[in-house]
Write a protein that holds these residues in place. Structure first.
Motif, mmCIF file in Angstrom:
data_model
loop_
_atom_site.group_PDB
_atom_site.id
_atom_site.type_symbol
_atom_site.label_atom_id
_atom_site.label_comp_id
_atom_site.label_asym_id
_atom_site.label_seq_id
_atom_site.Cartn_x
_atom_site.Cartn_y
_atom_site.Cartn_z
ATOM 1 N N ILE A 107 -0.197 -3.515 -4.363
ATOM 2 C CA ILE A 107 1.019 -4.040 -3.743
ATOM 3 C C ILE A 107 1.804 -4.885 -4.752
ATOM 4 C CG2 ILE A 107 1.876 -5.644 -1.982
ATOM 5 C CD1 ILE A 107 -0.352 -4.528 -0.146
ATOM 6 N N ALA A 108 1.102 -5.672 -5.556
ATOM 7 C CA ALA A 108 1.774 -6.474 -6.586
ATOM 8 C C ALA A 108 2.467 -5.565 -7.607
ATOM 9 C CB ALA A 108 0.770 -7.389 -7.273
ATOM 10 N N LYS A 109 1.794 -4.489 -8.029
ATOM 11 C CA LYS A 109 2.403 -3.543 -8.960
ATOM 12 C C LYS A 109 3.628 -2.875 -8.339
ATOM 13 C CE LYS A 109 -1.719 -2.351 -11.632
ATOM 14 N NZ LYS A 109 -2.673 -1.263 -11.958
ATOM 15 N N LEU A 110 3.517 -2.559 -7.048
ATOM 16 C CA LEU A 110 4.631 -1.935 -6.343
ATOM 17 C C LEU A 110 5.842 -2.870 -6.302
ATOM 18 C CD1 LEU A 110 5.771 0.395 -4.633
ATOM 19 C CD2 LEU A 110 4.697 -0.665 -2.641
ATOM 20 N N LYS A 111 5.593 -4.137 -6.019
ATOM 21 C CA LYS A 111 6.691 -5.109 -5.998
ATOM 22 C C LYS A 111 7.338 -5.232 -7.371
ATOM 23 C CE LYS A 111 5.035 -7.961 -2.187
ATOM 24 N NZ LYS A 111 4.522 -9.289 -1.791
ATOM 25 N N GLU A 112 6.510 -5.270 -8.404
ATOM 26 C CA GLU A 112 7.018 -5.385 -9.775
ATOM 27 C C GLU A 112 7.845 -4.156 -10.154
ATOM 28 O OE1 GLU A 112 5.091 -5.334 -14.208
ATOM 29 O OE2 GLU A 112 4.058 -6.518 -12.675
ATOM 30 N N ALA A 113 7.335 -2.972 -9.821
ATOM 31 C CA ALA A 113 8.055 -1.737 -10.152
ATOM 32 C C ALA A 113 9.370 -1.661 -9.391
ATOM 33 C CB ALA A 113 7.176 -0.526 -9.841
ATOM 34 N N VAL B 76 12.732 5.927 -15.628
ATOM 35 C CA VAL B 76 11.385 5.407 -15.882
ATOM 36 C C VAL B 76 11.006 4.388 -14.814
ATOM 37 C CG1 VAL B 76 10.021 3.995 -17.480
ATOM 38 C CG2 VAL B 76 11.410 5.882 -18.351
ATOM 39 N N ALA B 77 11.947 3.515 -14.448
ATOM 40 C CA ALA B 77 11.672 2.514 -13.409
ATOM 41 C C ALA B 77 11.413 3.173 -12.059
ATOM 42 C CB ALA B 77 12.843 1.534 -13.310
ATOM 43 N N ALA C 1 3.491 3.564 -8.273
ATOM 44 C CA ALA C 1 2.893 2.372 -7.665
ATOM 45 C C ALA C 1 2.796 2.536 -6.146
ATOM 46 C CB ALA C 1 3.716 1.132 -8.017
ATOM 47 N N GLU C 2 3.821 3.133 -5.553
ATOM 48 C CA GLU C 2 3.802 3.356 -4.100
ATOM 49 C C GLU C 2 2.684 4.320 -3.713
ATOM 50 O OE1 GLU C 2 6.782 4.884 -0.536
ATOM 51 O OE2 GLU C 2 7.535 4.743 -2.582
ATOM 52 N N ARG C 3 2.517 5.391 -4.469
ATOM 53 C CA ARG C 3 1.452 6.362 -4.173
ATOM 54 C C ARG C 3 0.068 5.735 -4.351
ATOM 55 N NH1 ARG C 3 5.032 7.692 -1.943
ATOM 56 N NH2 ARG C 3 6.407 9.416 -2.341
ATOM 57 N N ALA C 4 -0.092 4.913 -5.380
ATOM 58 C CA ALA C 4 -1.388 4.260 -5.603
ATOM 59 C C ALA C 4 -1.709 3.307 -4.456
ATOM 60 C CB ALA C 4 -1.377 3.508 -6.931
ATOM 61 N N ALA C 5 -0.702 2.576 -3.971
ATOM 62 C CA ALA C 5 -0.919 1.670 -2.840
ATOM 63 C C ALA C 5 -1.265 2.469 -1.585
ATOM 64 C CB ALA C 5 0.320 0.809 -2.611
ATOM 65 N N GLU C 6 -0.589 3.593 -1.371
ATOM 66 C CA GLU C 6 -0.889 4.444 -0.214
ATOM 67 C C GLU C 6 -2.307 5.001 -0.298
ATOM 68 O OE1 GLU C 6 2.200 7.386 -0.317
ATOM 69 O OE2 GLU C 6 3.636 6.098 0.732
ATOM 70 N N ALA C 7 -2.726 5.395 -1.495
ATOM 71 C CA ALA C 7 -4.086 5.939 -1.658
ATOM 72 C C ALA C 7 -5.134 4.876 -1.336
ATOM 73 C CB ALA C 7 -4.274 6.457 -3.079
ATOM 74 N N THR C 8 -4.914 3.668 -1.772
ATOM 75 C CA THR C 8 -5.855 2.584 -1.482
ATOM 76 C C THR C 8 -5.880 2.284 0.014
ATOM 77 O OG1 THR C 8 -5.429 1.664 -3.664
ATOM 78 C CG2 THR C 8 -6.476 0.217 -2.063
#
Length: 162
Positions: free
Chosen positions: A91-97, A125-126, A133-140
């Motif tokens: 979630i932190a990575k998603l917010k940063e991205a 790139v952004a 980041a969104e997909r990684a958060a969804e997977a978790t």
């Protein structure tokens, strides 16, 4: 089909109770042959027996409910602290991205002399980083939900086998 089976079971149980009542009536002396007090005592005894049977049935159901609740409490998986930490990190990575994406978009909107290729590249790139980041958060999040579903399935399987 299970509704039909349940209705058949209930009808059979009702016929059994009726048969027991008829048997009790056949075995009991005629109401006019008994004094009034003896008839009231016989009715009270029958009611007392029915109450005891109902209480025993209620206790059995409560015991079964307690057992199911215990199994649920034991089987409900605790989402491990590592999974929670991983989700918070995603979630932190998603917010940063998303913040980087918003900054790139603002830069492109604010460009007075037209958008440069570098700005477009930074925007793409952004956006890709935000999507990853969104997909990684969804997977978790799906891992956590899957753990909950597996725990519920395990409880259901154990309950069916008992």
């Amino acid at each position: 089909m299970t509704e039909i089976d349940e209705l058949q079971r209930r009808i059979t149980a009702a016929f059994d109770r009726i048969g027991q009542g008829v048997h009790m009536l056949d075995a009991a002396p005629a109401a006019d042959a008994l004094p009034e007090g003896a008839l009231a005592k016989a009715e009270a005894d029958v009611l007392r027996m029915e109450l005891q049977a109902a209480l025993a049935h209620s206790e059995a159901l409560q015991d079964k409910l307690d057992g199911v609740q215990d199994k649920l409490a034991k089987a409900e998986p605790e989402i491990s602290s590592t999974l929670v930490a991983e989700l918070e990190e995603q979630i932190a990575k998603l917010k940063e991205a998303n913040a980087e994406l918003m900054a790139a978009n603002e830069a492109m909107r604010g460009a007075e002399s037209g958008v440069t290729i570098e700005q477009m590249d930074q925007g793409v790139v952004a956006e890709l980083a935000a999507l990853r980041a969104e997909r990684a958060a969804e997977a978790t999040e799906m891992k956590a939900l899957l753990a909950l579903v597996e725990g519920a399935n395990r409880v259901a399987s154990e309950e069916e086998s008992t």
